[in-house]
Design a protein around this motif. Structure first.
Motif, PDB file in Angstrom:
ATOM      1  N   ASP A 134       0.824  -1.198   0.000  1.00 47.48           N
ATOM      2  CA  ASP A 134       0.000   0.000   0.000  1.00 47.48           C
ATOM      3  C   ASP A 134       0.863   1.254   0.000  1.00 47.48           C
ATOM      4  OD1 ASP A 134      -2.436   1.408   0.036  1.00 47.48           O
ATOM      5  OD2 ASP A 134      -2.377   1.603   2.218  1.00 47.48           O
ATOM      6  N   GLN A 135       1.946   1.256   0.764  1.00 42.61           N
ATOM      7  CA  GLN A 135       2.812   2.426   0.791  1.00 42.61           C
ATOM      8  C   GLN A 135       3.520   2.617  -0.558  1.00 42.61           C
ATOM      9  OE1 GLN A 135       1.349   3.810   3.135  1.00 42.61           O
ATOM     10  NE2 GLN A 135       3.051   4.476   4.399  1.00 42.61           N
ATOM     11  N   GLU A 136       3.886   1.540  -1.201  1.00 42.92           N
ATOM     12  CA  GLU A 136       4.482   1.650  -2.537  1.00 42.92           C
ATOM     13  C   GLU A 136       3.469   2.217  -3.527  1.00 42.92           C
ATOM     14  OE1 GLU A 136       7.843  -1.920  -2.530  1.00 42.92           O
ATOM     15  OE2 GLU A 136       5.830  -2.329  -3.305  1.00 42.92           O
ATOM     16  N   ARG A 137       2.218   1.788  -3.406  1.00 43.92           N
ATOM     17  CA  ARG A 137       1.161   2.306  -4.290  1.00 43.92           C
ATOM     18  C   ARG A 137       0.992   3.800  -4.094  1.00 43.92           C
ATOM     19  NH1 ARG A 137      -4.051   3.989  -3.570  1.00 43.92           N
ATOM     20  NH2 ARG A 137      -3.971   3.483  -1.354  1.00 43.92           N
ATOM     21  N   LYS A 138       0.925   4.223  -2.846  1.00 45.85           N
ATOM     22  CA  LYS A 138       0.697   5.636  -2.561  1.00 45.85           C
ATOM     23  C   LYS A 138       1.876   6.496  -3.029  1.00 45.85           C
ATOM     24  CE  LYS A 138      -0.656   4.794   1.778  1.00 45.85           C
ATOM     25  NZ  LYS A 138      -1.200   4.995   3.142  1.00 45.85           N
ATOM     26  N   LEU A 139       3.081   6.009  -2.818  1.00 46.30           N
ATOM     27  CA  LEU A 139       4.246   6.772  -3.257  1.00 46.30           C
ATOM     28  C   LEU A 139       4.262   6.902  -4.777  1.00 46.30           C
ATOM     29  CD1 LEU A 139       6.883   8.225  -2.702  1.00 46.30           C
ATOM     30  CD2 LEU A 139       8.044   5.997  -2.699  1.00 46.30           C
ATOM     31  N   ALA A 140       3.933   5.821  -5.476  1.00 44.25           N
ATOM     32  CA  ALA A 140       3.915   5.858  -6.941  1.00 44.25           C
ATOM     33  C   ALA A 140       2.864   6.852  -7.439  1.00 44.25           C
ATOM     34  CB  ALA A 140       3.645   4.467  -7.496  1.00 44.25           C
ATOM     35  N   GLN A 141       1.689   6.854  -6.817  1.00 45.23           N
ATOM     36  CA  GLN A 141       0.624   7.756  -7.239  1.00 45.23           C
ATOM     37  C   GLN A 141       0.905   9.212  -6.859  1.00 45.23           C
ATOM     38  OE1 GLN A 141      -3.315   6.586  -6.066  1.00 45.23           O
ATOM     39  NE2 GLN A 141      -3.198   4.589  -7.028  1.00 45.23           N
ATOM     40  N   SER A 142       1.725   9.409  -5.842  1.00 45.41           N
ATOM     41  CA  SER A 142       1.991  10.768  -5.374  1.00 45.41           C
ATOM     42  C   SER A 142       2.807  11.582  -6.356  1.00 45.41           C
ATOM     43  CB  SER A 142       2.735  10.718  -4.031  1.00 45.41           C
ATOM     44  OG  SER A 142       4.098  10.334  -4.216  1.00 45.41           O
ATOM     45  N   GLY A 143       3.606  10.906  -7.179  1.00 43.08           N
ATOM     46  CA  GLY A 143       4.485  11.609  -8.097  1.00 43.08           C
ATOM     47  C   GLY A 143       5.731  12.167  -7.441  1.00 43.08           C
ATOM     48  N   LEU A 144       5.977  11.803  -6.182  1.00 50.12           N
ATOM     49  CA  LEU A 144       7.127  12.320  -5.450  1.00 50.12           C
ATOM     50  C   LEU A 144       8.302  11.350  -5.414  1.00 50.12           C
ATOM     51  CD1 LEU A 144       5.314  13.830  -2.296  1.00 50.12           C
ATOM     52  CD2 LEU A 144       5.950  14.999  -4.411  1.00 50.12           C
ATOM     53  N   GLY A 145       8.102  10.158  -5.919  1.00 50.27           N
ATOM     54  CA  GLY A 145       9.100   9.101  -5.762  1.00 50.27           C
ATOM     55  C   GLY A 145      10.492   9.482  -6.218  1.00 50.27           C
ATOM     56  N   ASP A 146      10.615  10.190  -7.334  1.00 54.21           N
ATOM     57  CA  ASP A 146      11.930  10.526  -7.878  1.00 54.21           C
ATOM     58  C   ASP A 146      12.681  11.543  -7.030  1.00 54.21           C
ATOM     59  OD1 ASP A 146      11.453   8.827  -9.971  1.00 54.21           O
ATOM     60  OD2 ASP A 146      10.832  10.389 -11.375  1.00 54.21           O
ATOM     61  N   LEU A 147      12.003  12.173  -6.085  1.00 56.27           N
ATOM     62  CA  LEU A 147      12.662  13.174  -5.249  1.00 56.27           C
ATOM     63  C   LEU A 147      13.411  12.572  -4.068  1.00 56.27           C
ATOM     64  CD1 LEU A 147       9.818  15.867  -5.124  1.00 56.27           C
ATOM     65  CD2 LEU A 147      11.878  15.897  -6.541  1.00 56.27           C
ATOM     66  N   PHE A 148      13.139  11.304  -3.770  1.00 55.39           N
ATOM     67  CA  PHE A 148      13.738  10.684  -2.589  1.00 55.39           C
ATOM     68  C   PHE A 148      14.977   9.870  -2.954  1.00 55.39           C
ATOM     69  CE2 PHE A 148       9.347  11.415  -1.278  1.00 55.39           C
ATOM     70  CZ  PHE A 148       9.550  12.036  -0.052  1.00 55.39           C
ATOM     71  N   ASP A 149      15.992   9.990  -2.109  1.00 56.36           N
ATOM     72  CA  ASP A 149      17.199   9.184  -2.282  1.00 56.36           C
ATOM     73  C   ASP A 149      16.999   7.769  -1.773  1.00 56.36           C
ATOM     74  OD1 ASP A 149      19.102  11.272  -3.273  1.00 56.36           O
ATOM     75  OD2 ASP A 149      18.561  12.200  -1.368  1.00 56.36           O
ATOM     76  N   ALA A 150      16.053   7.591  -0.857  1.00 55.46           N
ATOM     77  CA  ALA A 150      15.787   6.264  -0.296  1.00 55.46           C
ATOM     78  C   ALA A 150      14.384   6.252   0.287  1.00 55.46           C
ATOM     79  CB  ALA A 150      16.811   5.909   0.781  1.00 55.46           C
ATOM     80  N   VAL A 151      13.820   5.059   0.367  1.00 54.88           N
ATOM     81  CA  VAL A 151      12.499   4.854   0.964  1.00 54.88           C
ATOM     82  C   VAL A 151      12.616   3.740   1.994  1.00 54.88           C
ATOM     83  CG1 VAL A 151      10.094   4.187   0.579  1.00 54.88           C
ATOM     84  CG2 VAL A 151      11.292   5.590  -1.118  1.00 54.88           C
ATOM     85  N   GLU A 152      12.164   4.000   3.213  1.00 49.29           N
ATOM     86  CA  GLU A 152      12.206   3.017   4.290  1.00 49.29           C
ATOM     87  C   GLU A 152      10.794   2.793   4.822  1.00 49.29           C
ATOM     88  OE1 GLU A 152      14.816   1.384   5.568  1.00 49.29           O
ATOM     89  OE2 GLU A 152      16.512   2.405   4.588  1.00 49.29           O
ATOM     90  N   VAL A 153      10.252   1.590   4.621  1.00 44.32           N
ATOM     91  CA  VAL A 153       8.962   1.208   5.194  1.00 44.32           C
ATOM     92  C   VAL A 153       9.262   0.327   6.398  1.00 44.32           C
ATOM     93  CG1 VAL A 153       6.734   0.102   4.814  1.00 44.32           C
ATOM     94  CG2 VAL A 153       7.860   1.316   2.935  1.00 44.32           C
TER      95      VAL A 153
END
Length: 237
Positions: A134-153
Motif C-alpha cells: 500500500d505504501q508503494e502504491r501511494k508513493l507511486a501515485q503521489s508523483g514524489l518518488g523521484d525526489l527521494f534518495d531512499a524509501v524506508e517502510v
C-alpha cells in the motif's frame, strides 16, 4: 546547524498526503453497519472505543495500515455482537477495507515544494510505517518518488530504527532531521535518537500517535505547514 545537517527524513501519511480521513470515514461506516446488531445501550462511541482497543492489541500481530485495521474491524464486530454478526456485514467490512486500498492519493498543501526545496542539497529519505504494497502504491501515485534518495517502510519508528536509517543514509542521527505529523513517531522518537524533530500538525490525529511535545528539547521545532520547512532549515544556520 545547517552545515552539519546531511539527511532529512519525511513521514508519508498525513504529512505529504491525506490518509487519516479515510480511516475516519471507514470507522463511521463500521459503526453504522453494526448498530442494528448490537444491544441498544451500545452506541457509536463505544464501538469506536472497542475498535481502537482491538487496533492497539493487534499492532504487534498485523502492524500498521489498512489490512490490520480491517482485521480489527472484523474482530470487534464479532466481539460486540457475541459472534452473531451476519456474514453480509463481514463482507461489507472487507469491502470497506478494500476501498481504502484504492482511494486516490491527494497531496497535502506545499508537500511537493517542501521536498523539492531540500532534495539535492540533502539526502532525502521517506520513512513510513504501514503495509509495504500500500505504501508503494501511494508513493507511486503521489508523483514524489523521484525526489527521494531512499524509501524506508518500517514496522515501528523507534530511536534505534532512526539511528540505523540515518547512519545508512547520512552521517548519523545527530546530522539528521525528521519531518512529520505524529508527535510520538516523527518527533519524539527521532529526538531521542539525537536528530531534529520537526512537527507539522495535521487536523486528524490517531490516538495511538499522541505524545506530549518535547518543548524542552533544543532539537524540537514546529511549523504550521510544509511551506515553512525551507525557511526553518535555512534558519538553523
Amino acid at each position: 546547524m545547517t552545515r552539519n545537517l546531511t539527511t532529512i527524513g519525511f513521514d508519508a501519511d498525513d504529512t505529504l498526503w491525506h490518509n487519516e480521513r479515510f480511516f475516519r470515514v471507514t470507522q463511521e461506516r463500521f459503526a453504522s453497519l453494526l448498530l442494528d446488531h448490537t444491544p441498544a445501550d451500545v452506541g457509536p462511541e463505544q464501538l469506536e472505543r472497542q475498535l481502537l482497543d482491538a487496533e492497539k492489541r493487534n499492532l504487534g500481530r498485523y502492524g500498521y495500515g489498512v489490512k490490520g485495521f480491517t482485521l480489527s474491524m472484523i474482530e470487534t464486530a464479532i466481539e460486540v455482537t457475541g459472534a452473531r454478526v451476519p456474514a453480509a456485514v463481514i463482507k461489507e467490512l472487507i469491502t470497506a477495507g478494500q476501498m481504502m486500498l484504492s482511494y486516490p492519493i491527494e497531496l497535502l498543501p506545499h508537500a511537493r515544494e517542501a521536498v523539492e526545496a531540500v532534495a539535492g542539497r540533502y539526502k532525502v529519505v521517506l520513512i513510513t510505517k504501514g503495509d509495504l504494497l500500500d505504501q508503494e502504491r501511494k508513493l507511486a501515485q503521489s508523483g514524489l518518488g523521484d525526489l527521494f534518495d531512499a524509501v524506508e517502510v518500517v514496522s515501528e519508528k523507534t530511536p534505534d530504527v532512526y539511528s540505523d536509517i540515518f547512519s545508512r543514509h547520512g552521517d548519523g542521527a545527530e546530522h539528521a532531521m525528521m519531518v512529520g505529523n505524529s508527535m510520538r513517531s516523527d518527533v519524539v522518537a527521532p529526538i531521542q535518537a539525537g536528530s531534529w524533530g520537526i512537527y507539522v500538525p495535521h487536523g486528524l490525529v490517531w490516538e495511538v500517535e499522541h505524545a506530549e511535545a518535547p518543548e524542552h528539547s533544543p532539537r524540537y521545532a514546529e511549523i504550521s505547514d510544509l511551506s515553512g520547512l525551507a525557511a526553518l532549515v535555512g534558519s538553523l544556520g
